[in-house]
Design an enzyme around this catalytic site. Structure first.
Site, mmCIF file in Angstrom:
data_model
loop_
_atom_site.group_PDB
_atom_site.id
_atom_site.type_symbol
_atom_site.label_atom_id
_atom_site.label_comp_id
_atom_site.label_asym_id
_atom_site.label_seq_id
_atom_site.Cartn_x
_atom_site.Cartn_y
_atom_site.Cartn_z
ATOM 1 N N SER A 118 0.721 -1.526 -0.025
ATOM 2 C CA SER A 118 0.336 0.158 0.170
ATOM 3 C C SER A 118 0.894 1.057 -0.193
ATOM 4 O O SER A 118 1.689 1.427 0.571
ATOM 5 C CB SER A 118 -0.980 0.259 1.455
ATOM 6 N N TYR A 142 -1.320 -0.599 10.067
ATOM 7 C CA TYR A 142 -1.979 -1.284 8.452
ATOM 8 C C TYR A 142 -0.754 -0.770 8.094
ATOM 9 O O TYR A 142 -0.018 -1.765 7.251
ATOM 10 C CB TYR A 142 -2.723 -0.555 8.012
ATOM 11 N N ASN A 171 -4.934 4.702 -3.528
ATOM 12 C CA ASN A 171 -6.396 4.280 -3.778
ATOM 13 C C ASN A 171 -7.336 3.520 -4.557
ATOM 14 O O ASN A 171 -8.017 3.954 -5.677
ATOM 15 C CB ASN A 171 -6.612 5.411 -2.546
ATOM 16 N N ILE A 187 -14.872 6.168 -1.420
ATOM 17 C CA ILE A 187 -15.896 6.477 -2.296
ATOM 18 C C ILE A 187 -17.233 5.325 -2.766
ATOM 19 O O ILE A 187 -18.348 6.015 -2.318
ATOM 20 C CB ILE A 187 -15.000 6.096 -3.978
ATOM 21 N N PHE A 203 -14.198 13.663 7.245
ATOM 22 C CA PHE A 203 -13.427 14.102 8.158
ATOM 23 C C PHE A 203 -12.203 15.317 8.051
ATOM 24 O O PHE A 203 -11.240 15.000 7.412
ATOM 25 C CB PHE A 203 -12.905 12.607 8.869
HETATM 26 P P1 NAD Z 1 -11.768 -6.184 0.548
HETATM 27 O O1 NAD Z 1 -11.773 -5.939 2.020
HETATM 28 O O2 NAD Z 1 -12.996 -6.223 -0.053
HETATM 29 O O3 NAD Z 1 -10.989 -7.608 0.726
HETATM 30 C C1 NAD Z 1 -9.894 -8.288 1.886
HETATM 31 C C2 NAD Z 1 -10.374 -9.825 1.698
HETATM 32 O O4 NAD Z 1 -10.244 -10.268 2.332
HETATM 33 C C3 NAD Z 1 -12.267 -10.321 0.993
HETATM 34 O O5 NAD Z 1 -12.535 -10.516 0.684
HETATM 35 C C4 NAD Z 1 -12.262 -11.094 3.067
HETATM 36 O O6 NAD Z 1 -13.357 -11.187 2.633
HETATM 37 C C5 NAD Z 1 -10.653 -11.420 3.326
HETATM 38 N N1 NAD Z 1 -9.979 -12.019 4.214
HETATM 39 C C6 NAD Z 1 -9.698 -10.883 5.590
HETATM 40 N N2 NAD Z 1 -9.544 -11.431 6.250
HETATM 41 C C7 NAD Z 1 -9.175 -12.913 6.245
HETATM 42 C C8 NAD Z 1 -9.214 -13.272 7.166
HETATM 43 N N3 NAD Z 1 -8.056 -13.401 8.116
HETATM 44 N N4 NAD Z 1 -8.546 -14.472 5.884
HETATM 45 C C9 NAD Z 1 -9.071 -15.054 4.547
HETATM 46 N N5 NAD Z 1 -9.315 -14.316 4.045
HETATM 47 C C10 NAD Z 1 -9.453 -12.930 4.573
HETATM 48 O O7 NAD Z 1 -10.248 -5.476 0.190
HETATM 49 P P2 NAD Z 1 -10.190 -4.639 -0.648
HETATM 50 O O8 NAD Z 1 -9.608 -3.310 -1.114
HETATM 51 O O9 NAD Z 1 -10.527 -6.038 -1.856
HETATM 52 O O10 NAD Z 1 -8.282 -4.544 -0.610
HETATM 53 C C11 NAD Z 1 -7.820 -6.110 -1.330
HETATM 54 C C12 NAD Z 1 -6.571 -5.946 -0.843
HETATM 55 O O11 NAD Z 1 -5.449 -4.811 -1.393
HETATM 56 C C13 NAD Z 1 -6.165 -5.831 0.581
HETATM 57 O O12 NAD Z 1 -4.496 -6.360 0.794
HETATM 58 C C14 NAD Z 1 -5.413 -4.668 0.761
HETATM 59 O O13 NAD Z 1 -4.789 -3.846 1.874
HETATM 60 C C15 NAD Z 1 -4.612 -3.672 -0.645
HETATM 61 N N6 NAD Z 1 -5.180 -3.167 -0.160
HETATM 62 C C16 NAD Z 1 -6.240 -2.273 -1.270
HETATM 63 C C17 NAD Z 1 -6.030 -0.596 -1.385
HETATM 64 C C18 NAD Z 1 -7.805 -0.129 -1.783
HETATM 65 O O14 NAD Z 1 -7.546 1.632 -2.505
HETATM 66 N N7 NAD Z 1 -8.998 -0.978 -1.238
HETATM 67 C C19 NAD Z 1 -4.776 0.153 -1.457
HETATM 68 C C20 NAD Z 1 -4.027 -0.712 -1.039
HETATM 69 C C21 NAD Z 1 -4.533 -1.667 -0.566
HETATM 70 C C1 UD1 Z 2 -7.142 3.321 1.226
HETATM 71 C C2 UD1 Z 2 -7.736 2.340 1.580
HETATM 72 C C3 UD1 Z 2 -5.772 1.264 2.271
HETATM 73 C C4 UD1 Z 2 -4.770 1.853 1.222
HETATM 74 C C5 UD1 Z 2 -4.503 2.750 1.252
HETATM 75 C C6 UD1 Z 2 -3.946 3.257 0.680
HETATM 76 C C7 UD1 Z 2 -9.640 0.761 2.150
HETATM 77 C C8 UD1 Z 2 -10.654 0.920 2.993
HETATM 78 N N1 UD1 Z 2 -8.508 1.588 2.220
HETATM 79 O O1 UD1 Z 2 -6.785 4.197 2.567
HETATM 80 O O2 UD1 Z 2 -6.417 -0.313 1.869
HETATM 81 O O3 UD1 Z 2 -4.111 1.051 1.638
HETATM 82 O O4 UD1 Z 2 -5.864 3.276 1.009
HETATM 83 O O5 UD1 Z 2 -3.016 4.223 0.006
HETATM 84 O O6 UD1 Z 2 -9.865 1.120 0.990
HETATM 85 N N2 UD1 Z 2 -13.450 9.894 4.572
HETATM 86 C C9 UD1 Z 2 -14.359 10.975 5.185
HETATM 87 N N3 UD1 Z 2 -15.755 10.167 5.652
HETATM 88 C C10 UD1 Z 2 -15.624 8.680 4.936
HETATM 89 C C11 UD1 Z 2 -14.809 8.533 4.487
HETATM 90 C C12 UD1 Z 2 -13.308 8.420 4.531
HETATM 91 O O7 UD1 Z 2 -13.962 12.107 4.934
HETATM 92 O O8 UD1 Z 2 -17.141 8.467 5.450
HETATM 93 C C13 UD1 Z 2 -11.683 10.171 4.290
HETATM 94 C C14 UD1 Z 2 -10.420 9.794 5.699
HETATM 95 O O9 UD1 Z 2 -10.785 9.857 6.520
HETATM 96 C C15 UD1 Z 2 -9.930 10.206 4.589
HETATM 97 C C16 UD1 Z 2 -10.072 9.409 3.567
HETATM 98 O O10 UD1 Z 2 -11.306 10.087 3.181
HETATM 99 O O11 UD1 Z 2 -9.427 11.311 4.768
HETATM 100 C C17 UD1 Z 2 -9.654 8.260 2.356
HETATM 101 O O12 UD1 Z 2 -10.091 7.572 3.490
HETATM 102 P P1 UD1 Z 2 -9.928 5.877 3.217
HETATM 103 O O13 UD1 Z 2 -11.403 5.809 1.480
HETATM 104 O O14 UD1 Z 2 -10.935 5.083 4.211
HETATM 105 O O15 UD1 Z 2 -8.380 5.809 2.636
HETATM 106 P P2 UD1 Z 2 -7.400 5.871 2.895
HETATM 107 O O16 UD1 Z 2 -7.043 5.970 4.364
HETATM 108 O O17 UD1 Z 2 -6.283 6.146 2.022
#
Ligand code: NAD
Ligand code: UD1
Length: 322
Positions: A118, A142, A171, A187, A203
């Site tokens: 991340s 994290y 993100n 989003i 926030f």
């Molecule tokens: P998500 O929560 O939709 O996906 C995570 C998945 O892992 C889920 O299906 C959940 O059920 C599974 N999981 C959680 N704990 C588990 C466990 N103990 N054993 C087995 N399965 C488990 O989240 P996502 O947004 O799809 O994220 C996927 C990966 O990408 C994560 O590693 C997250 O840290 C990373 N990531 C996401 C973002 C983002 O913006 N969404 C950004 C940076 C990194």
């Molecule tokens: C996200 C990812 C994280 C990833 C990181 C990489 C999720 C949940 N988190 O974290 O896995 O490693 O990007 O850059 O996908 N916010 C509001 N109102 C809300 C929710 C959020 O204002 O209801 C704000 C938060 O305070 C933050 C911003 O929106 O400032 C983004 O938050 P969030 O979507 O949780 O993403 P990250 O914390 O950047």
């Protein structure tokens, strides 16, 4: 190829599973469905095998890894805020889970290990965009677990020759991002609440910005990284190279809904990063890939998906009432 996707029932994982199946691969999903959903994946596809299990459980992991050519390790507690609230619980999944998978990969001589790191590993960087080689300053549990996972992966590469690919996602957004928890991505939350005419919480002042990437771009990259036989040793940022702040997101949503939004501001979250923006030159150079979807196009596609889902939900409720 036979590919294991941990977290394959989740938001990003399910898009990757769809693409891998489309490309003719056999896919095994390991997921405990804590935040993912079975309905995200095509359960009737005979090339898909689903193992409901936990990456914290060594035995389950070892059995599931047996016979796979590559692993894409996405399972994690994906919320930064959840790790602040429960550092021990998230650590067990986000670091111990990774080590369990690495041990199993070593034991079963897995060919390639692709990891979802991340942008959080950089911390609150003042000089933007961030390139991969700047000093890393993880500010939350994290981020610390993602960075430690990177170090462990590097160790298994050097010590045992495990071919690894580390992507630092910025993100990611798109359809299937679960908006149902306060820990969900911004989003998904904003869209669901705007469509349902519910109050939206920002926030801070809403000027904080992120480098948002549409999930279809990421699925293509992950798929290519598994199929490639090129060594991809250095960590790579996955970003668009363009920043969007929360106030701009709200403006887009206002335009899509055609209605004023009910927005309130609260204190910024602890450990929250102010601005995040990727230098994506390494990604372009190593993967020969540049994100195809401009943020606004991805937002529109996501909005349409959220609208469809909300209509389906309200039809289901009306069906039950009548
Ligand atoms: P998500 O929560 O939709 O996906 C995570 C998945 O892992 C889920 O299906 C959940 O059920 C599974 N999981 C959680 N704990 C588990 C466990 N103990 N054993 C087995 N399965 C488990 O989240 P996502 O947004 O799809 O994220 C996927 C990966 O990408 C994560 O590693 C997250 O840290 C990373 N990531 C996401 C973002 C983002 O913006 N969404 C950004 C940076 C990194
Ligand atoms: C996200 C990812 C994280 C990833 C990181 C990489 C999720 C949940 N988190 O974290 O896995 O490693 O990007 O850059 O996908 N916010 C509001 N109102 C809300 C929710 C959020 O204002 O209801 C704000 C938060 O305070 C933050 C911003 O929106 O400032 C983004 O938050 P969030 O979507 O949780 O993403 P990250 O914390 O950047």
């Amino acid at each position: 190829m036979n590919i294991l996707v941990t977290g394959g029932g989740g938001f990003i994982g399910s898009h990757l599973v769809d693409l891998l199946l489309k490309q003719g691969h056999s896919v095994r999903v390991l997921d405990n469905f804590s935040t993912g959903h079975r309905s995200n994946i095509p359960l009737s596809n005979s090339a898909l095998q689903v193992v409901e299990g936990d990456i914290r459980d060594q035995m389950t992991v070892e059995q599931t890894v047996s016979g796979v050519d590559a692993i894409v390790h996405l399972a994690a507690v994906a919320s930064v805020q959840a790790s602040v609230d429960d550092p021990f619980g998230t650590h067990e999944v986000n670091l111990i889970g990774t080590v369990n998978l690495l041990e199993a990969a070593k034991k079963h001589s897995v060919g390639r290990f692709v990891f979802a790191s991340s942008a959080a590993v950089y911390g609150d960087v003042k000089q933007l965009p961030v390139c991969e080689d700047i000093p890393l300053q993880p500010l939350t549990p994290y981020a610390a677990d993602k960075l430690s996972s990177e170090f462990y992966i590097d160790f298994y590469r050097r010590q045992y020759g495990l071919e690894s690919v580390i992507f630092r996602f910025f993100n990611i957004f798109g359809p299937r991002q679960d908006p149902s928890s306060p820990y969900s991505g911004v989003i998904g939350i904003f869209m669901e609440r705007a469509i349902a005419d519910l109050p939206i919480t920002v926030f801070g002042d809403g000027d904080q910005s992120r480098d948002f990437v549409y999930v279809a771009d990421l699925a293509i990259l992950l798929c290519r990284s598994v199929e490639s036989d090129q060594p991809l040793i250095k960590p790579m940022n996955v970003g668009n190279g363009k920043g969007t702040n929360l106030n701009q997101l709200l403006d887009y949503l206002h335009e899509f809904t055609g209605r004023p939004l009910d927005v309130s501001h609260f204190e910024p979250r602890l450990g929250d990063i102010r601005h995040s923006l990727a230098d994506n030159r390494r990604l372009i150079e190593m993967m020969n890939y540049q994100c195809i979807y401009p943020v606004v196009d991805g937002l529109r596609l996501t909005y349409e998906w959220c609208l469809d889902r909300s209509r389906m939900n309200s039809d289901a409720v009306c069906g039950r009432i009548s």
